[in-house]
Design an enzyme around this catalytic site. Structure first.
Site, PDB file in Angstrom:
ATOM      1  N   HIS A   1      -2.609  -0.078  16.258  1.00 45.32           N
ATOM      2  CA  HIS A   1      -1.496   0.340  15.391  1.00 45.32           C
ATOM      3  C   HIS A   1      -0.144   0.306  16.111  1.00 45.32           C
ATOM      4  O   HIS A   1       0.794   0.914  15.631  1.00 45.32           O
ATOM      5  CB  HIS A   1      -1.719   1.772  14.871  1.00 45.32           C
ATOM      6  CG  HIS A   1      -2.629   1.841  13.674  1.00 45.32           C
ATOM      7  ND1 HIS A   1      -3.920   1.434  13.701  1.00 45.32           N
ATOM      8  CD2 HIS A   1      -2.411   2.286  12.417  1.00 45.32           C
ATOM      9  CE1 HIS A   1      -4.478   1.639  12.509  1.00 45.32           C
ATOM     10  NE2 HIS A   1      -3.581   2.147  11.710  1.00 45.32           N
TER      11      HIS A   1
ATOM     12  N   ASP B   1       0.354  -4.533  13.147  1.00 40.83           N
ATOM     13  CA  ASP B   1      -0.994  -4.994  13.514  1.00 40.83           C
ATOM     14  C   ASP B   1      -1.786  -5.491  12.295  1.00 40.83           C
ATOM     15  O   ASP B   1      -2.786  -6.178  12.452  1.00 40.83           O
ATOM     16  CB  ASP B   1      -1.779  -3.869  14.187  1.00 40.83           C
ATOM     17  CG  ASP B   1      -0.968  -3.165  15.247  1.00 40.83           C
ATOM     18  OD1 ASP B   1      -1.343  -3.210  16.418  1.00 40.83           O
ATOM     19  OD2 ASP B   1       0.073  -2.560  14.897  1.00 40.83           O
TER      20      ASP B   1
ATOM     21  N   GLU C   1       0.842  -1.200   0.000  1.00 43.68           N
ATOM     22  CA  GLU C   1       0.000   0.000   0.000  1.00 43.68           C
ATOM     23  C   GLU C   1       0.879   1.253   0.000  1.00 43.68           C
ATOM     24  O   GLU C   1       1.849   1.325   0.745  1.00 43.68           O
ATOM     25  CB  GLU C   1      -0.906  -0.018   1.246  1.00 43.68           C
ATOM     26  CG  GLU C   1      -1.933  -1.138   1.160  1.00 43.68           C
ATOM     27  CD  GLU C   1      -2.318  -1.722   2.517  1.00 43.68           C
ATOM     28  OE1 GLU C   1      -2.257  -0.982   3.515  1.00 43.68           O
ATOM     29  OE2 GLU C   1      -2.662  -2.915   2.567  1.00 43.68           O
TER      30      GLU C   1
ATOM     31  N   SER D   1      -5.025  -4.857   0.591  1.00 45.43           N
ATOM     32  CA  SER D   1      -5.237  -6.310   0.619  1.00 45.43           C
ATOM     33  C   SER D   1      -3.973  -6.959   1.165  1.00 45.43           C
ATOM     34  O   SER D   1      -3.171  -7.521   0.421  1.00 45.43           O
ATOM     35  CB  SER D   1      -5.487  -6.831  -0.808  1.00 45.43           C
ATOM     36  OG  SER D   1      -6.598  -6.212  -1.401  1.00 45.43           O
ATOM     37  N   GLU D   2      -3.811  -6.848   2.479  1.00 47.28           N
ATOM     38  CA  GLU D   2      -2.550  -7.341   3.063  1.00 47.28           C
ATOM     39  C   GLU D   2      -2.335  -8.825   2.774  1.00 47.28           C
ATOM     40  O   GLU D   2      -1.207  -9.285   2.578  1.00 47.28           O
ATOM     41  CB  GLU D   2      -2.527  -7.103   4.580  1.00 47.28           C
ATOM     42  CG  GLU D   2      -2.260  -5.666   4.995  1.00 47.28           C
ATOM     43  CD  GLU D   2      -3.499  -4.771   4.923  1.00 47.28           C
ATOM     44  OE1 GLU D   2      -4.595  -5.292   4.619  1.00 47.28           O
ATOM     45  OE2 GLU D   2      -3.361  -3.554   5.167  1.00 47.28           O
TER      46      GLU D   2
END
Ligand SMILES: Cc1ncc(C[n+]2csc(CCOP(=O)(O)OP(=O)(O)O)c2C)c(N)n1
Ligand SMILES: [Mg+2]
Length: 823
Positions: free
Chosen positions: A599, A557, A501, A531-532
């Site tokens: 995070h 995270d 990203e 879309s990890e």
């Protein structure tokens, strides 16, 4: 060059409708007779033969599973056997027109796909090539077993090889295609274009996209097919994979000659069932699976339903879809309908469906039906069909006899030192370029890079020539050191790509990639959808095909979103391949702070827990650069942790600072940051600097001399330096920003206790973050370990400090209380 795509206010606010194109459903209407001009009689008979071989193979496994014997061969197979009885036409039809360069990736139910693709490959390869493939595959181990009683042609031998290699793999034998380390659900054979099959349903959804990406970026021949079950159409990796596969940029932004869609067919083998659930009518809402294509792009992925009970309908679809792909208009989606007669697995009693339904499908049995068509069209007579059936049975008996016999087909001995798994968990190679004969494609000379030019004016060290500490902004920091290693590799390895990203115009998370966009075309550096899972999963596919990928997750995270891809895919394929495959993937993971619970967590322990991953966490620019070089010249999957607290951190330990050129910091070797004699402090990641502060106070106020060791790597990890230090100090405290419970620190502390029990004056003390959510920045001090916490822990648990009062209760009693409460 930053892109500019103006969002036109008038255009996007205009009223209108989205119009969809009709999606073809079972439009193929030809008979064998109609196709006689297109196919030779021999080809049509081969289609029949291949279906019969698969039927015989799966029938044999069914018998073995249900009754423990087949044709008098006794065997108890405890492992899985997800059979594809009834699905043969779909697999054979798909494989018919595929070449060796066309690669298939599948699922847990892929014996039929392996055999269909393998038989198709055997037909296409000449004898010399077949012999060379078989002779070179694991030094001819599998060939040696099948050639003993061979008396036919090379193609016959190769057929025996295919059946035996697959079956021996299913039975966990060392001569199997993956040395028996994959088994039924993971078996594959890359020389025939059969790539890993996945027991995680939908797992191939993003891996196949990465494979297609490799073909596109490196301009390789062939297409990729991701074979997915219909019920798996709902899986995250499939959806994310489809999003990554259909990005507009391939057709709109990528430069020539890379412009155009991915060479991918996402094919769903739609047998209308998951295990017992029914996607159509129960668990999904699409009614007809091909409808999914309409959601993804303007081309609707050229989606189509084809009749997988007719091998010619599927073969025809593959030809038509290949044309679309070849003109750059892919990817495509196929909904290939089929039906399994067998249960999900042999123990399944089919309680979820009516017997009459199974019978109705058997009435349309593709093998019987196609044989009838062949006879009807005058291609052959019934006697030829009977002969084919008998030959198929004989082939399977021959393979089965050899595969069950332990004297012929032993299992790998995993009890011995340096056993197969010990030597294949990591490939441990050094390969600078995955394709040394090809020149890397870049947009400007490395010396012209604007960021490198700017960095040339910075100090390589955190100190000036008089030893005065410089302002951080005047020095090379960790983000710069990472950049230097990364950009250099782009000029050496033509296959290297980076994506994730905001990787491109944004400059990458925390500006690590600023300066890369100028140097690289879209095909080597690009933004992905959020879309990890697919970011990590596609990197796996890219590497399985022979490339090297550098992918990034903005925050640690978010690793949860890529859980399967990192924990089941990235980590396991090298060993599951019996050491055949390499996995040169570097996954950068940034550990946050200041951003609260979702995070700011350090999940190193999760990665370190998973066998097969290398895990590093540099805390200095020297190490960041050197470890990145090691990662990007290695062939193993590396989870590369970075701390957001440290991106601007200059080099303060290595005299002279960060070297300008290439150098490597080896994995697994901790570094002594400060020598001392009374107490060892072992740190992971950013706590190094807090440990130094604590050590300064301990020394100045209490005369305690601390030796500080920075772990740098977590997996692998060589304990020698730590043990030597403990021999001297007899005391150790370990600290990191990860929550204490189940952390790497706990593992290390347990091992140190075991390895140096007699040397220790006190048990190792572990100081992680609290076992809480990470609170917001304003109150974060109560959560992460700070110098006061270190001193408290030393006083309370290791050496009472004269006149010292703890700032916060860290007594054993309080730790027991917190454990009892789960906090
Ligand atoms: C991620 C994941 N969830 C659940 C399972 C258990 N499981 C194995 S097969 C299966 C059904 C798969 O159905 P489908 O995708 O249609 O493939 P088919 O079995 O019909 O070939 C399930 C739920 C699994 N292996 N992986
Ligand atoms: Mg299914």
């Amino acid at each position: 060059m930053p892109k500019s795509q103006m969002i036109d206010t008038d255009q996007v606010r205009k009223s209108g409708f989205i119009e969809f194109k009709p999606i073809p459903v079972n439009q193929y209407a030809k008979t064998v007779k109609d196709e006689l001009g297109r196919y030779e009689a021999d080809d049509l008979i081969r289609i029949q033969r291949d279906m019969m071989i698969i039927r015989a193979f799966e029938t044999m496994l069914n018998e073995i599973k249900l009754r423990g014997s087949y044709e008098g061969i006794e065997y108890s197979h405890k492992g899985p056997a997800h059979l594809s009885l009834g699905q043969e036409a779909a697999a054979v039809g798909q494989a018919y027109h595929l070449g060796i360069d066309d690669h298939i990736y599948g699922s847990h139910r892929s014996h039929g796909e392996i055999l269909a693709k393998g038989l198709s490959a055997i037909e296409k390869l000449d004898d010399e090539t077949l012999m060379s493939v078989m002779t070179n595959y694991f030094d001819g181990q599998c060939l040696g077993i099948v050639e003993k009683d061979a008396n036919g042609s090379v193609k016959d031998l190769a057929t025996d090889f295919l059946l035996y290699g697959t079956l021996a793999e299913i039975f966990g034998r060392e001569a199997g295609f993956n040395k028996g380390m994959g088994g039924s659900m993971h078996a594959f054979f890359t020389p025939f274009g059969i790539y890993p099959n996945n027991a995680i349903v939908g797992g191939s959804g993003d891996i196949s996209v990465g494979a297609a990406l490799f073909k596109k970026v490196n301009q390789k021949r062939g297409i990729v097919i991701g074979n997915i079950g219909d019920a798996a159409s709902s899986c995250g990796p499939v959806w994310e994979g489809l999003c990554l596969a259909t990005m507009d940029q391939y057709k709109k932004l990528w430069e020539e000659p890379y412009r155009g869609g991915l060479p991918l067919i996402m094919n769903f083998y739609n047998n209308f069932y998951g295990m017992g659930g029914q996607p159509c009518g129960e668990t999904m809402g699409f009614e007809i699976l091909a409808r999914l294509g309409a959601a993804l792009n303007v081309e609707q992925m050229h989606a189509e339903r084809v009749d997988g009970y007719n091998p010619l309908a599927v073969a025809d679809a593959i030809l038509r879809k290949r044309e679309i792909i070849e003109r750059g208009d892919g990817p495509v989606l196929l909904d290939t309908i089929t039906y399994r007669y067998s249960g999900h697995s042999p123990s399944d009693q089919s309680s979820y469906r009516e017997k009459s339904e199974i019978e109705a499908w058997k009435e349309h049995d593709p093998i019987v039906h196609f044989a009838g068509e062949l006879i009807g069209a005058g291609v052959c007579q019934q006697s030829r069909i009977d002969e084919l059936e008998q030959q198929a049975g004989e082939l399977i008996v021959r393979a089965c006899k050899k595969a069950v016999d332990l004297s012929v087909s032993p299992r790998a001995d995993l009890m011995k030192k340096h056993c197969l798994l010990e030597s294949t968990m990591y490939s441990n190679c050094k390969i600078e370029s995955m394709e040394p004969d090809r020149k890397p494609e870049t947009l400007l000379g490395i010396d012209e890079n604007p960021r490198l030019k700017a960095l040339a004016n910075r100090s390589r060290s955190g100190f000036d020539e008089n030893g005065e500490r410089l302002r951080d902004t005047r020095c090379i920091g960790i983000r710069d050191a990472l950049f230097e290693a990364i950009i250099d590799r782009f000029y050496v390895d033509p296959t290297l790509i980076a994506y994730g990203e905001e990787n491109r115009d944004w400059g990458g998370a925390f500006a690590v990639y600023r300066g890369l966009t100028e140097a690289l075309g879209y095909h080597r550096l690009f933004n992905t959808p959020i879309s990890e899972g697919a970011i990590a999963g596609s990197a796996v596919g890219y590497a399985l095909e022979g490339g090297r990928a550098l992918v990034a997750l903005m925050y640690c995270d978010f690793l949860g979103r890529a859980g399967d891809e990192v924990f089941n895919q990235l980590s396991k394929w090298q060993a599951m391949s019996g050491g055949l495959l390499k996995m040169p993937v570097v996954l950068r993971v940034s550990v946050g702070s200041k951003y609260g619970a979702q995070h700011s967590q350090d999940w190193t322990s999760m990665c370190a827990h998973i066998p097969g991953l290398k895990v590093v966490f540099p805390a200095t620019p020297y190490d960041a650069k050197g470890l990145m070089y090691s990662a990007l010249t290695g062939t193993d999957p590396v989870v590369f942790f970075e701390s957001q607290r440290l991106y601007g951190q200059p080099e303060i330990f290595v005299p002279g600072g960060v070297p300008t050129g290439q150098y490597e910091v080896p994995f697994g070797e901790p570094a002594i940051r400060k020598e001392g004699k009374d107490l060892t402090i072992l740190t992971i990641g950013a706590t190094l600097y807090r440990a130094i502060e604590a050590a300064q106070e301990l020394e100045a106020k209490y005369g305690i001399s601390c030796e500080i060791i920075d772990a740098r790597s977590i997996v692998p990890f060589n304990y020698e330096k730590v043990l030597d230090s403990v021999k001297k100090t007899h005391k150790i405290l370990l600290t990191s920003d990860a929550c204490e419970r189940g952390s790497c620190l706990q593992t290390m502390a347990a091992k140190i206790t075991r390895f140096a029990f007699d040397e220790l004056d006190a048990p190792p003390v572990v100081l992680g973050a609290r076992n809480w959510i990470t609170p917001p920045d304003e109150v974060e001090d109560a959560f992460f370990p700070y110098p006061d916490d270190i001193i408290d822990a030393v006083h309370e648990n290791i050496i009472p400090l004269k006149g010292y009062t703890v700032k916060r209760d860290c007594s054993t009693a309080d730790q027991i209380r917190r454990s009892a409460e789960g906090i």
